[in-house]
Scaffold this motif. Structure first.
Motif, PDB file in Angstrom:
ATOM      1  N   GLN A 564       0.846  -1.199   0.000  1.00 42.35           N
ATOM      2  CA  GLN A 564       0.000   0.000   0.000  1.00 42.35           C
ATOM      3  C   GLN A 564       0.876   1.243   0.000  1.00 42.35           C
ATOM      4  O   GLN A 564       0.611   2.210  -0.727  1.00 42.35           O
ATOM      5  N   ARG A 565       1.936   1.218   0.795  1.00 41.04           N
ATOM      6  CA  ARG A 565       2.864   2.355   0.814  1.00 41.04           C
ATOM      7  C   ARG A 565       3.562   2.511  -0.535  1.00 41.04           C
ATOM      8  O   ARG A 565       3.720   3.629  -1.042  1.00 41.04           O
ATOM      9  N   ALA A 571       2.766   6.209  -7.257  1.00 41.09           N
ATOM     10  CA  ALA A 571       1.772   7.048  -7.928  1.00 41.09           C
ATOM     11  C   ALA A 571       2.229   8.501  -7.958  1.00 41.09           C
ATOM     12  O   ALA A 571       2.023   9.215  -8.946  1.00 41.09           O
ATOM     13  N   GLN A 572       2.867   8.964  -6.893  1.00 42.49           N
ATOM     14  CA  GLN A 572       3.394  10.330  -6.875  1.00 42.49           C
ATOM     15  C   GLN A 572       4.606  10.469  -7.789  1.00 42.49           C
ATOM     16  O   GLN A 572       4.767  11.472  -8.488  1.00 42.49           O
ATOM     17  N   ILE A 715      -1.867   1.383 -10.450  1.00 45.62           N
ATOM     18  CA  ILE A 715      -0.834   0.641  -9.718  1.00 45.62           C
ATOM     19  C   ILE A 715      -1.433  -0.233  -8.627  1.00 45.62           C
ATOM     20  O   ILE A 715      -0.913  -1.314  -8.323  1.00 45.62           O
ATOM     21  N   LYS A 716      -2.546   0.195  -8.029  1.00 44.46           N
ATOM     22  CA  LYS A 716      -3.095  -0.596  -6.917  1.00 44.46           C
ATOM     23  C   LYS A 716      -3.511  -1.989  -7.362  1.00 44.46           C
ATOM     24  O   LYS A 716      -3.460  -2.936  -6.580  1.00 44.46           O
ATOM     25  N   TYR A 717      -3.903  -2.134  -8.645  1.00 43.90           N
ATOM     26  CA  TYR A 717      -4.270  -3.467  -9.132  1.00 43.90           C
ATOM     27  C   TYR A 717      -3.038  -4.290  -9.511  1.00 43.90           C
ATOM     28  O   TYR A 717      -3.128  -5.510  -9.623  1.00 43.90           O
ATOM     29  N   ILE A 718      -1.900  -3.638  -9.692  1.00 45.11           N
ATOM     30  CA  ILE A 718      -0.652  -4.368  -9.935  1.00 45.11           C
ATOM     31  C   ILE A 718      -0.077  -4.881  -8.623  1.00 45.11           C
ATOM     32  O   ILE A 718       0.343  -6.036  -8.528  1.00 45.11           O
ATOM     33  N   LEU A 719      -0.079  -4.038  -7.594  1.00 43.80           N
ATOM     34  CA  LEU A 719       0.655  -4.345  -6.368  1.00 43.80           C
ATOM     35  C   LEU A 719      -0.206  -4.876  -5.227  1.00 43.80           C
ATOM     36  O   LEU A 719       0.282  -5.668  -4.416  1.00 43.80           O
ATOM     37  N   ILE A 771     -13.723  10.706 -15.132  1.00 49.14           N
ATOM     38  CA  ILE A 771     -13.093  10.034 -16.272  1.00 49.14           C
ATOM     39  C   ILE A 771     -13.038   8.542 -15.998  1.00 49.14           C
ATOM     40  O   ILE A 771     -13.227   8.088 -14.867  1.00 49.14           O
ATOM     41  N   GLN A 772     -12.774   7.759 -17.024  1.00 54.15           N
ATOM     42  CA  GLN A 772     -12.561   6.318 -16.891  1.00 54.15           C
ATOM     43  C   GLN A 772     -11.058   6.046 -16.951  1.00 54.15           C
ATOM     44  O   GLN A 772     -10.388   6.430 -17.906  1.00 54.15           O
ATOM     45  N   VAL A 773     -10.548   5.389 -15.934  1.00 59.86           N
ATOM     46  CA  VAL A 773      -9.120   5.076 -15.856  1.00 59.86           C
ATOM     47  C   VAL A 773      -8.875   3.720 -16.487  1.00 59.86           C
ATOM     48  O   VAL A 773      -9.493   2.711 -16.105  1.00 59.86           O
ATOM     49  N   SER A 774      -7.963   3.663 -17.444  1.00 56.61           N
ATOM     50  CA  SER A 774      -7.637   2.399 -18.111  1.00 56.61           C
ATOM     51  C   SER A 774      -6.762   1.528 -17.218  1.00 56.61           C
ATOM     52  O   SER A 774      -5.777   1.989 -16.646  1.00 56.61           O
ATOM     53  N   LEU A 775      -7.128   0.251 -17.100  1.00 57.18           N
ATOM     54  CA  LEU A 775      -6.353  -0.714 -16.322  1.00 57.18           C
ATOM     55  C   LEU A 775      -5.596  -1.674 -17.237  1.00 57.18           C
ATOM     56  O   LEU A 775      -5.148  -2.743 -16.800  1.00 57.18           O
TER      57      LEU A 775
END
Length: 780
Positions: A564-565, A571-572, A715-719, A771-775
């Motif tokens: 999570q960290r 992301a930043q 990134i949250k769906y990757i990690l 907006i829709q974010v592409s995964l």
């Protein structure tokens, strides 16, 4: 290394360091004890049963498909009923756990549900990858027979991809799950660790991850307060609780870790005869210790706070070169030296050994289990004393009803009951790393198992039972389709113990960093969103360029302690560095307030921050002459050297970003961003992290907020262990824009000026964007 269990239940335990694995431990079925069965055959897997029959089985890591079998029907397990499933998937995974530390391992998912059974569970088979939707080719016979396995070809899967549903064996619903390594892969990785060593040593290398461990020899002096503490119990302004003085009677084994700001410490005493007595009924907790590491290091180690930070973090300095002299590395740690008695000990003492989870220390239960040298015995039975004792103890405690059972899976009940009710046995088995043959290798089956018919063995006088067992086993075996050597031995791990342990390793490989660079981002230009595309070749080059320095920074500053960290941090970085491409602010040299423009993976800006970083790192003063383009500045060595080093040194670009993340006096809003990232993964939490990184306190503008939010969602769906339900995710956020000409006014009515540009500051008003974010992901 990114890894997760084969089931991903929802969890909400905020106090656990790994709530998903805690939930999976409850999925461990009583049957299928790792690593040996009741009849002394190896059973190097475990059985897992999910809460719901329609809970999906998922790949535990990105990997290659080695072999698989898809069954249309269930099969007769030997009792005249179609009660067994032969479907399976075998995956190969290759990742990293540190600099130069490649790890290759395999995961096996056995007894996958037949395709005919999906409708019974309210699931359509189209949830599967295309190669798992069609049954493996074979003879169309009635009753059905098991089809041969298929080679994986060039097929790949991502972590969390669905592999199937839980099937049955002998009518018992469960997933037979294995994790193993080939001998060459095992030797290549563990030959450099301390697995199996009972005489441990502080590693000579910087390989470190997970929790820290300290081995404190007997008769060490523990103090009630650190040396030099004043009458107010403060040392250089840092307060220490008053404890007790004394000495430890025996060797102490100390484990420390950080969780959501607090430092935790557990201590065991060597009680002899391979027994360890826990001295801390509850871990020693030091609140906010983690969040205050920067201020603590700055106060206690003025000679080089950066090295001091590592002393507090690792118990040693892992970075090179070391700036802090040996005499200045004294590090006082709070440790229990006897039951109910705590004191301070200097862990910089060379007699105290320092290890981490990367070393697989024996006192945490890790133990190599192997028979004598040479090929595996022809009888195929486990003759290791530690396991034979467990089996014999179980047999001695059989109930009359258990003794009367004849089927192998029924006889397992006695072993199961013994393991579940005898203190410490299950924990002991989880640490065993076993060298054994695969039960799915049909090489010399008869030679391996015929001893089961000998006097006193499991199939003594039961030829029919032995024939039935061998026939079913042979129909399920598949090793000849894997391309792996036949007839040899592998190294097996308790699967969930392996996963739990390596989840503590936050090191990302080049491929994994590249996967974290979003493929499609919508950038706001004026009032329009413009797409930005990042293709795999460029992303991989950025992952390759940064994967050492970025990982070292995330490890040092505890970013890598949870995914999570890492998600918040990366992301930043995506916005700050233009997707890991830039380390100098675009056009910064031309601005009126240069040379204080942004540098590093998080753009370090402004004179005070350069001063803080220069002091923190203690850059050598004589390097100031290299900063030729800064002669216009007033003479300030810390500023000059910090700017010079960040501009032209990749390691410092990453290190300065890590420090900025944990240093409240450097961030835009005066908060430790670790603390902010620990609060959650909602949009509001990401906005707070964004404010901390690049927010404007006066007008509340957050530069590039749309990119930061989209990057986080991607990134949250990757990690993380989240399961996506679609190829996109809807994002609504507030972004504050300039009004036409309305300035911000001072109390006296005059326009407020920007201190850098000296131009009037404009008011910002909230505008909601959706907006829709592409995964979308890409394979290498």
């Amino acid at each position: 290394m990114i890894i997760s269990p084969p089931f991903l239940p929802e969890t909400h335990d905020a106090n656990s360091t790994d709530p998903v694995m805690d939930a999976i431990d409850r999925y461990e079925m009583a049957h299928g004890i790792y690593p040996v069965a009741f009849d002394r055959r190896w059973h190097p897997g475990m059985h897992l049963t999910p809460r719901m029959q329609n809970e999906k089985i998922r790949a535990i890591a990105d990997g290659e498909v080695v072999a698989y079998r898809v069954c249309q029907h269930a099969f007769d397990g030997g009792g005249g009923v179609r009660d067994s499933n032969a479907g399976f998937v075998l995956l190969k995974h290759t990742t990293e756990t540190g600099e130069g530390r490649k790890l290759t391992f395999y995961s096996l998912y056995m007894h996958l549900l037949e395709l005919d059974g999906y409708n019974d569970h309210g699931v359509h088979s189209d949830v599967l990858p295309s190669f798992l939707r069609a049954p493996s080719p074979g003879p169309n016979m009635q009753p059905p027979v098991v089809a041969p396995a298929q080679a994986g070809g060039d097929r790949r899967v991502y972590r969390k991809d669905i592999l199937g549903l839980t099937g049955r064996c002998h009518g018992q619903q469960h997933l037979h799950f294995e994790i193993f390594m080939t001998k060459p892969d095992f030797d290549a990785y563990f030959g450099h660790s301390q697995l199996g060593e009972e005489q441990v040593a502080t590693p000579a290398t910087g390989d470190y991850w997970g929790n820290s461990y300290y081995v404190i020899p007997p008769q060490q002096q523990f103090l009630r307060l650190p040396v030099g503490a004043d009458a107010h119990h403060k040392l250089n302004g840092i307060r220490f609780d008053e404890l007790r003085a004394g000495r430890n009677a025996g060797t102490l084994y100390v484990e420390t870790w950080f969780h959501k700001g607090s430092k935790f410490t557990k201590v065991w005493r060597d009680a002899g005869a391979a027994r360890f007595e826990l001295l801390t009924a509850e871990p020693i907790r030091e609140p906010d210790y983690e969040y205050n590491l920067y201020s603590r290091a700055s106060a206690l180690y003025p000679g080089c706070p950066s090295d001091g930070y590592e002393m507090l973090r690792f118990g040693r300095v892992l970075s090179a070169p070391v700036t802090l002299p040996e005499a200045a590395r004294t590090t006082w740690m709070r440790v229990a030296f006897a039951a109910g008695q705590e004191g301070y000990v200097d862990i910089n003492n060379q007699g105290i050994l320092k290890l981490s989870d990367a070393d697989f220390p024996f006192f945490k239960g890790w133990k190599k289990i192997r028979e004598g040298g040479g090929p595996f015995n022809a009888d195929g039975l486990c003759d290791i004393d530690a396991l034979k004792k467990i089996l014999q103890d179980a047999k001695d405690h059989e109930t009359p009803q258990e003794a009367a059972q004849t089927e192998e899976y029924q006889k397992e009940d006695a072993l199961v009951r013994y393991v579940k009710t005898t203190e410490g046995v299950r924990e002991q088995l989880r640490g065993f790393v076993c060298e054994a043959p695969s039960e799915w290798d049909s090489t010399q089956n008869e030679d391996r198992f015929r001893k089961l018919k000998d006097s006193g063995e499991f199939y003594d006088g039961n030829d029919a039972g032995y024939t039935k067992f061998l026939r079913l086993l042979t129909s399920f075996q598949f090793w000849d389709h894997t391309g792996l050597p036949a007839g040899g031995k592998l190294w097996f791990f308790h699967p969930t113990a392996f996963i739990r342990h390596f989840r503590r390793c936050g090191w990302l490989s080049k491929n994994e960093i590249a996967q974290c660079i979003p493929r499609k981002i919508l950038k706001l230009q004026g009032r329009q969103f413009v797409p930005v595309t990042n293709q795999w070749p460029a992303a991989f080059q950025q992952g390759k360029a940064w994967h050492i320095d970025l990982n070292l920074s995330m490890r040092k500053y505890l970013v890598a302690s949870t995914m999570q960290r890492v998600t918040h941090f990366l992301a930043q970085l995506m916005e700050e560095s233009g997707f890991l491409r830039l380390v100098r602010e675009i056009g910064g040299e031309q601005r009126s307030y240069s040379p204080y423009f942004g540098r590093g993976l998080i753009q370090l800006t402004n004179l005070p921050n350069y001063e803080k970083y220069g002091v923190y790192r203690k850059f050598p003063i004589d390097n100031a002459s290299a900063a030729s383009d800064f002669h216009a500045l007033r003479w300030n060595p810390n500023v000059l050297i910090a700017q010079d080093n960040i501009s032209f040194n990749r390691a410092n670009c990453a290190d300065s970003a890590g420090l900025y993340w944990v240093c409240p006096v450097m961030t835009a809003v005066g908060k430790n961003s670790l603390k902010t990232s620990d609060l959650g993964i909602d949009v509001a939490n990401v906005v707070d992290s964004s404010k901390s990184t690049n927010g404007n306190v006066v007008n509340e503008k957050i530069n590039g907020l749309e990119c930061r939010l989209q990057s986080f969602i991607y990134i949250k769906y990757i990690l993380l262990d989240l399961i996506k339900s679609d190829a996109t995710e809807r994002l609504s956020f507030v972004w504050r824009r300039n009004s036409e000409q309305e300035p911000i006014l001072n109390p006296d009515g005059t326009p407020m000026l920007d201190p850098h540009t000296h131009r009037p500051k404009k008011k910002f008003y909230p505008i909601v964007h959706t907006i829709q974010v592409s995964l979308e992901r890409q394979s290498p």
